[in-house]
Design an enzyme around this catalytic site. Structure first.
Site, short mmCIF file in Angstrom:
data_model
loop_
_atom_site.label_atom_id
_atom_site.label_comp_id
_atom_site.label_asym_id
_atom_site.label_seq_id
_atom_site.Cartn_x
_atom_site.Cartn_y
_atom_site.Cartn_z
N LYS A 225 2.32 58.31 46.52
CA LYS A 225 3.30 59.31 46.97
C LYS A 225 2.63 60.46 47.71
O LYS A 225 1.41 60.64 47.64
CB LYS A 225 4.10 59.83 45.77
CG LYS A 225 5.13 58.80 45.32
CD LYS A 225 6.10 59.33 44.29
CE LYS A 225 7.08 58.21 43.93
NZ LYS A 225 7.92 58.55 42.79
N ARG A 260 4.46 53.18 37.01
CA ARG A 260 5.07 52.43 38.13
C ARG A 260 4.11 52.48 39.30
O ARG A 260 3.87 53.55 39.86
CB ARG A 260 6.42 53.07 38.47
CG ARG A 260 7.21 52.32 39.54
CD ARG A 260 8.53 53.00 39.81
NE ARG A 260 9.31 52.27 40.80
CZ ARG A 260 9.13 52.36 42.11
NH1 ARG A 260 8.21 53.17 42.60
NH2 ARG A 260 9.87 51.65 42.94
N1 HH2 Z 1 9.83 56.16 42.84
C1 HH2 Z 1 10.31 55.44 43.87
C2 HH2 Z 1 11.34 54.51 43.66
N2 HH2 Z 1 11.84 54.29 42.42
N3 HH2 Z 1 11.85 54.78 40.10
C3 HH2 Z 1 11.39 55.48 39.07
N4 HH2 Z 1 11.87 55.28 37.82
N5 HH2 Z 1 10.39 56.43 39.22
C4 HH2 Z 1 9.84 56.70 40.44
O1 HH2 Z 1 8.96 57.58 40.53
C5 HH2 Z 1 10.32 55.96 41.58
C6 HH2 Z 1 11.35 54.99 41.36
C7 HH2 Z 1 9.77 55.65 45.25
O2 HH2 Z 1 8.70 54.77 45.53
P1 HH2 Z 1 8.83 53.38 46.33
O3 HH2 Z 1 9.74 52.42 45.63
O4 HH2 Z 1 7.46 52.85 46.56
O5 HH2 Z 1 9.41 53.79 47.75
P2 HH2 Z 1 10.85 53.68 48.42
O6 HH2 Z 1 11.79 54.53 47.65
O7 HH2 Z 1 10.61 54.17 49.83
O8 HH2 Z 1 11.27 52.24 48.39
#
Ligand code: HH2
Length: 285
Positions: A225, A260
């Protein structure tokens, strides 16, 4: 720390006495770190196999990017992205599946496809999402977000970020309990980067021990992030791996029970070393 020994993911128990690794699998064209790479179900399955072989305990499948500025995706489009992948994963892999969605319709379909966890970045704020969560037997991750992805990073504001996030998480957990969910199906997550400045994220990270003591397993998602990129002097996403693993280890040490992450093998290796060498975190008794 939770007062029970396992998390119930639709009948599959996951231990809560050690940090678990939740692997990110985004089947989206536009996620901030892996967008576009696993949209094809065959590519998604291949990547998932690798992450399970590397030691992932949970696979978190998402069909809508929640990166800052992301636009919402229509229900049918999200279903078309995630369902073939969830069904293929369920048929082939012996691992807990999680669906990363805020839409009750997608939650419902994913429950029918056998997921063991609902992961809602909107923290079950929609009454319909809460009703779906209560109707199934999957575990539920309640995440805190201020605002919505499209605009959340414009001007996040808090009086006391740690107190406000904790109050929200405890309140949502109580609402789920009132609908009949047992404590061993609830996970809490402060939501790093979701309507938070770097200072808010740092305050929450330093408060992880107190958030881990709220009575439910704590999930921490900081992998790749922008807070990691900023701390490293504005590093691009592709160069945040070591910083992400370091932060995951510190979160584990501070009491997080689900990490995660995108880089599963690296995180699992680091946790093995932590377990072997860190007497403070893994002291017996
Ligand atoms: N962060 C993201 C998405 N889902 N869920 C939880 N529980 N906690 C988090 O910190 C979290 C999450 C964002 O990361 P990512 O899935 O890699 O990116 P994107 O939202 O662009 O798909």
């Amino acid at each position: 720390m939770p007062a029970y020994p396992f998390l119930d993911c639709a009948g599959r128990p996951l231990p809560t006495d050690r940090p678990l690794v939740m692997a990110v699998l985004n089947v989206t064209p536009d996620s901030f770190s892996d967008g576009g790479r696993y949209v094809n179900p065959r590519a998604a399955l291949e990547h998932a196999r690798g992450m399970v072989a590397a030691g992932a305990d949970i696979l978190d499948v998402g069909g809508e990017s929640t990166r800052p500025g992301a636009e919402p995706v229509p229900i049918q489009e999200e279903l078309d992205r995630v369902m073939p992948v969830l069904e293929a994963l369920h048929a082939e892999l012996d691992v807990v599946l999680s669906i990363d969605t805020s839409k009750p319709e997608v939650m419902q379909a994913a429950l029918e496809a056998g997921v063991g966890m609902l992961n809602d970045v909107n923290g079950l704020r929609s009454p319909r999402a809460m009703a779906v969560a209560a109707s199934g037997s999957a575990a539920v991750c309640v995440m805190h977000m201020q605002g919505e992805p499209r605009s959340m990073q414009r001007r996040p504001q808090y009086g006391d970020v740690v107190a406000e996030v904790a109050e929200f998480l405890v309140g949502q957990a109580a609402a789920l309990r009132a609908r009949g969910l047992p404590a061993n199906r609830i996970v809490l997550d402060p939501g790093f980067g979701f309507g938070k400045t770097l200072e808010h994220n740092l305050a929450l990270f330093r408060a992880l021990p107190s958030l881990a003591a709220l009575g439910y397993p704590l999930l921490v998602g900081v992998s790749r992030k922008s807070m990691i990129g900023t701390l490293l002097g504005d590093r691009p996403v592709s160069e945040r791996r070591v910083g992400s693993v370091a932060a995951a280890l510190l979160a584990a040490r501070a009491g997080a029970r689900i990490l995660r992450v995108h880089d599963v093998r690296e995180t699992v290796d680091a946790l093995i070393i932590l377990r072997a060498l860190d007497i403070d975190t893994f002291r017996e008794g």
